[in-house]
Scaffold this motif. Structure first.
Motif, PDB file in Angstrom:
ATOM      1  N   ARG A  32      61.675  59.313  10.645  1.00  0.00           N
ATOM      2  CA  ARG A  32      62.294  58.370   9.707  1.00  0.00           C
ATOM      3  C   ARG A  32      61.237  57.792   8.762  1.00  0.00           C
ATOM      4  O   ARG A  32      61.484  57.647   7.555  1.00  0.00           O
ATOM      5  CB  ARG A  32      62.989  57.251  10.472  1.00  0.00           C
ATOM      6  CG  ARG A  32      64.171  57.708  11.311  1.00  0.00           C
ATOM      7  CD  ARG A  32      65.014  56.525  11.768  1.00  0.00           C
ATOM      8  NE  ARG A  32      64.241  55.553  12.525  1.00  0.00           N
ATOM      9  CZ  ARG A  32      64.082  55.594  13.852  1.00  0.00           C
ATOM     10  NH1 ARG A  32      64.655  56.555  14.552  1.00  0.00           N
ATOM     11  NH2 ARG A  32      63.374  54.675  14.471  1.00  0.00           N
ATOM     12  N   ALA A  44      65.809  56.668   1.274  1.00  0.00           N
ATOM     13  CA  ALA A  44      65.792  56.997   2.705  1.00  0.00           C
ATOM     14  C   ALA A  44      66.825  56.176   3.464  1.00  0.00           C
ATOM     15  O   ALA A  44      67.531  56.693   4.334  1.00  0.00           O
ATOM     16  CB  ALA A  44      64.392  56.752   3.280  1.00  0.00           C
ATOM     17  N   LEU A  48      70.321  57.829   5.274  1.00  0.00           N
ATOM     18  CA  LEU A  48      70.570  57.762   6.719  1.00  0.00           C
ATOM     19  C   LEU A  48      71.683  56.781   7.080  1.00  0.00           C
ATOM     20  O   LEU A  48      72.056  56.697   8.253  1.00  0.00           O
ATOM     21  CB  LEU A  48      69.288  57.352   7.454  1.00  0.00           C
ATOM     22  CG  LEU A  48      68.198  58.421   7.544  1.00  0.00           C
ATOM     23  CD1 LEU A  48      66.979  57.882   8.276  1.00  0.00           C
ATOM     24  CD2 LEU A  48      68.723  59.659   8.270  1.00  0.00           C
ATOM     25  N   SER A  52      74.032  57.325  10.393  1.00  0.00           N
ATOM     26  CA  SER A  52      73.874  56.269  11.391  1.00  0.00           C
ATOM     27  C   SER A  52      75.227  55.705  11.813  1.00  0.00           C
ATOM     28  O   SER A  52      75.505  55.522  13.005  1.00  0.00           O
ATOM     29  CB  SER A  52      72.982  55.157  10.830  1.00  0.00           C
ATOM     30  OG  SER A  52      72.890  54.064  11.724  1.00  0.00           O
ATOM     31  N   ILE A  82      69.052  58.323  14.943  1.00  0.00           N
ATOM     32  CA  ILE A  82      69.532  58.402  13.553  1.00  0.00           C
ATOM     33  C   ILE A  82      70.003  57.008  13.155  1.00  0.00           C
ATOM     34  O   ILE A  82      71.190  56.684  13.238  1.00  0.00           O
ATOM     35  CB  ILE A  82      70.653  59.438  13.413  1.00  0.00           C
ATOM     36  CG1 ILE A  82      70.188  60.798  13.931  1.00  0.00           C
ATOM     37  CG2 ILE A  82      71.089  59.567  11.960  1.00  0.00           C
ATOM     38  CD1 ILE A  82      71.269  61.851  13.952  1.00  0.00           C
ATOM     39  N   PRO A  85      66.208  53.203   8.576  1.00  0.00           N
ATOM     40  CA  PRO A  85      64.795  52.829   8.733  1.00  0.00           C
ATOM     41  C   PRO A  85      64.425  51.609   7.902  1.00  0.00           C
ATOM     42  O   PRO A  85      63.508  51.652   7.061  1.00  0.00           O
ATOM     43  CB  PRO A  85      64.055  54.082   8.267  1.00  0.00           C
ATOM     44  CG  PRO A  85      64.948  54.646   7.216  1.00  0.00           C
ATOM     45  CD  PRO A  85      66.369  54.345   7.657  1.00  0.00           C
TER      46      PRO A  85
END
Length: 213
Positions: A32, A44, A48, A52, A82, A85
């Motif tokens: 991540r 990012a 995700l 997630s 997952i 981040p």
């Protein structure tokens, strides 16, 4: 823990689910962080966010339908790994935007907020459990995680920081001797607390046998 206990009917299985969540987060954490370096903090987090939420929903649905322990462990590992981040993205933004004299203050603030979360998190979870159920607490946690990440990604500071230079090599973060010392100390710290928990758990074979007076 309470959600997994209600789903599996066993605290032993619930412990495995909880451990899988933590392990998934630890194992995929460097990847991540690498994604944050490659495509930038805001992108990012956004990239995700949907996976997630989907892995969290899969875990919640499986637990609500009392799926087997193996399925819960696999989904818990994916859910923990997952995830948005937000922490790595925030540190990246601060590292590039804060002046050097203020950077350590920002990192100290992040550490303080993390410690506060250890107190407020269980209180909020307990409130959600009291008002709804353990499943409601897990749903609330997943929603707050996704919402917080997306709010961060929408900020001007996050969007203003594109991808940065990526160090060459497969494990560039381990190139410095200092980080290896920190990892070794953290591993010993975690092992100590894990052994203490195992030794003091009721009915544990590792628990000390005190002589009867």
């Amino acid at each position: 823990m309470l959600f997994a206990r209600a789903a599996s009917g066993s605290f032993a299985a619930a412990s495995g689910v909880l451990a899988a969540t933590t392990a998934g987060g630890l194992v995929l954490g460097p990847f991540r962080g690498r994604l944050v370096d490659r495509i930038g903090p805001a992108r990012a987090v956004v990239r995700l966010a949907a996976p997630s939420v989907l892995t969290d929903i899969a875990l919640i649905v499986a637990g609500s339908r009392h799926a087997g322990t193996a399925a819960l462990v696999v989904l818990a590992a994916l859910s923990g790994g997952i995830t948005v981040p937000a922490g790595a993205a925030l540190r990246t933004v601060w590292a590039r935007s804060l002046p050097a004299e203020d950077r350590q203050t920002g990192y100290a603030l992040m550490g303080m907020v993390s410690e506060v979360n250890f107190i407020l998190g269980p209180l909020l979870a307990g409130l959600l459990i009291a008002l709804s159920s353990p499943t409601g607490a897990v749903i609330g946690s997943a929603a707050l995680n996704a919402a917080g990440g997306l709010l961060f990604a929408a900020t001007r500071q996050a969007r203003a920081h594109p991808a940065g230079p990526v160090a060459a090599g497969r494990f560039p973060a381990l190139a410095g001797g200092g980080i290896r010392v920190v990892l070794g100390a953290a591993g010993g710290f975690g092992a100590t607390f894990g052994l203490l928990d195992a030794c003091t758990a009721p009915g544990s074979r590792l628990a000390p046998r005190w002589p009867r007076s």
